[in-house]
Scaffold this motif. Structure first.
Motif, short mmCIF file in Angstrom:
data_model
loop_
_atom_site.label_atom_id
_atom_site.label_comp_id
_atom_site.label_asym_id
_atom_site.label_seq_id
_atom_site.Cartn_x
_atom_site.Cartn_y
_atom_site.Cartn_z
N TRP A 168 0.83 -1.21 0.00
CA TRP A 168 0.00 0.00 0.00
C TRP A 168 0.87 1.26 0.00
O TRP A 168 0.64 2.19 -0.78
N ILE A 169 1.89 1.29 0.86
CA ILE A 169 2.77 2.45 0.94
C ILE A 169 3.52 2.63 -0.38
O ILE A 169 3.64 3.75 -0.90
N THR A 170 4.02 1.53 -0.94
CA THR A 170 4.76 1.60 -2.21
C THR A 170 3.88 2.12 -3.33
O THR A 170 4.29 2.96 -4.14
N ALA A 171 2.64 1.64 -3.38
CA ALA A 171 1.71 2.08 -4.42
C ALA A 171 1.41 3.57 -4.29
O ALA A 171 1.28 4.28 -5.30
N GLU A 172 1.33 4.06 -3.07
CA GLU A 172 1.09 5.49 -2.86
C GLU A 172 2.28 6.32 -3.33
O GLU A 172 2.13 7.42 -3.86
N VAL A 173 3.49 5.78 -3.14
CA VAL A 173 4.70 6.53 -3.49
C VAL A 173 4.92 6.56 -5.00
O VAL A 173 5.23 7.62 -5.57
N VAL A 174 4.75 5.42 -5.67
CA VAL A 174 5.11 5.33 -7.10
C VAL A 174 4.02 5.87 -8.01
O VAL A 174 4.27 6.12 -9.19
N GLY A 175 2.81 6.06 -7.50
CA GLY A 175 1.75 6.62 -8.34
C GLY A 175 0.70 5.60 -8.74
O GLY A 175 0.85 4.40 -8.50
N SER A 176 -0.34 6.08 -9.39
CA SER A 176 -1.52 5.25 -9.65
C SER A 176 -1.28 4.11 -10.63
O SER A 176 -1.62 2.96 -10.37
N THR A 177 -0.66 4.40 -11.80
CA THR A 177 -0.50 3.37 -12.83
C THR A 177 0.41 2.24 -12.37
O THR A 177 0.04 1.07 -12.38
N ALA A 178 1.65 2.60 -11.97
CA ALA A 178 2.59 1.59 -11.49
C ALA A 178 2.09 0.95 -10.21
O ALA A 178 2.28 -0.24 -9.99
N GLY A 179 1.41 1.75 -9.39
CA GLY A 179 0.89 1.21 -8.13
C GLY A 179 -0.17 0.16 -8.35
O GLY A 179 -0.21 -0.86 -7.68
N ASN A 180 -1.06 0.40 -9.34
CA ASN A 180 -2.10 -0.59 -9.65
C ASN A 180 -1.50 -1.88 -10.19
O ASN A 180 -1.96 -2.98 -9.87
N ASP A 181 -0.48 -1.76 -11.05
CA ASP A 181 0.19 -2.96 -11.57
C ASP A 181 0.86 -3.74 -10.43
O ASP A 181 0.87 -4.97 -10.44
N TYR A 182 1.43 -3.00 -9.49
CA TYR A 182 2.13 -3.64 -8.37
C TYR A 182 1.15 -4.30 -7.40
O TYR A 182 1.37 -5.43 -6.95
N LEU A 183 0.06 -3.60 -7.11
CA LEU A 183 -0.93 -4.16 -6.18
C LEU A 183 -1.67 -5.34 -6.78
O LEU A 183 -1.88 -6.36 -6.12
N GLY A 184 -2.10 -5.21 -8.02
CA GLY A 184 -2.85 -6.28 -8.67
C GLY A 184 -4.18 -6.58 -8.03
O GLY A 184 -4.65 -7.72 -8.06
N SER A 185 -4.80 -5.56 -7.44
CA SER A 185 -6.06 -5.80 -6.71
C SER A 185 -7.23 -6.04 -7.65
O SER A 185 -8.24 -6.63 -7.26
#
Length: 260
Positions: free
Chosen positions: A199-216
């Motif tokens: 969650w913290i990483t997704a907030e830091v890197v931004g929406s697009t990369a964060g969504n790919d990273y989270l995979g929710s």
């Protein structure tokens, strides 16, 4: 002179025996193959076995990087891998793990690298399944999303709980109940920590990369379900280990009760 009676019961039993005997023979054959595999692994020196797995893992990571769908996400996914491999490397001299533990860790990293290559939400397991069986797995099971992330979270608990238990047994000398509860507790805790870190990483890197990273994939309960899958995997692993230990260890029940 009366005619001898025919024993119909034994005839029915005889009819059943071939099937039972066949199942028993297959079970014995499977045990022999497992024992042969274990003996073959034990014949390899531990240092060489660990080195072989390290080289294979390096090749898996390299293959995962080549043609990665989203390179930025690949680096994010592999940051924990780098930390874990570094820890295993530095701890090898002081506390080398068993071949089983190293093998389980290797299998988990292979699954994780698959998700890192495609991004977890886009691993094409449905296409792979269709090529093998002519149907998609999602349609057969009624899935409406890509569940590869659930598989890997479950595998984290199922595959990593045993190495964690080995560390607790050797470092803290835990016995009985605590030898099964602490690995489960540690798995649940680290799974929760990883979800917070995501969650913290997704907030830091931004929406697009964060969504790919989270995979929710739009699931608002994704983090809770991931933690539940990891907990379920660890619970299943500890249950299997407890049953095996109970089968081979005569004082299992006494040690379990005394540890409470």
């Amino acid at each position: 002179m009366s005619a001898p009676r025919l024993n119909h019961g034994s005839t029915k039993a005889d009819k059943r025996r071939p099937g039972r005997d066949g199942s028993r023979q297959r079970l014995v054959l499977a045990r022999k193959r497992v024992n042969a595999l274990v003996l073959a692994l034990r014949a390899i020196p531990r240092r060489r076995y660990a080195a072989i797995l390290a080289v294979l893992l390096g090749l898996v990571i390299l293959r995962s990087f080549i043609g990665a769908q989203v390179v930025g996400t690949w680096f994010l996914e592999n940051a924990p891998v780098a930390a874990g491999v570094t820890f295993l490397g530095f701890s090898y001299r002081r506390m080398p793990l068993s071949r089983i533990s190293y093998s389980l860790i290797f299998l988990f990293y292979c699954l994780h690298e698959t998700g890192a290559h495609w991004t977890y939400a886009k691993v094409p397991y449905d296409e792979w399944w269709h090529e093998l069986f002519g149907v998609t797995l999602n349609s057969e099971l009624g899935f409406t999303r890509n569940h590869f992330d659930r598989l890997v979270h479950f595998s984290y608990g199922f595959l990593i709980a045993y190495p964690i238990r080995e560390v607790f047994l050797r470092v803290a000398n835990v016995r009985g109940f605590w030898g099964y509860f602490l690995p489960l507790d540690f798995t649940m805790s680290t799974s929760m920590f990883y979800e917070v870190l995501e969650w913290i990483t997704a907030e830091v890197v931004g929406s697009t990369a964060g969504n790919d990273y989270l995979g929710s994939q739009g699931d608002v309960w994704d983090s809770q379900k991931d933690m539940a899958m990891a907990s379920l995997g660890a619970l299943l692993a500890m249950t299997i280990i407890a049953l095996i230990t109970w089968h081979y260890k005569r004082d299992f029940a006494r040690e379990f009760v005394e540890s409470l």
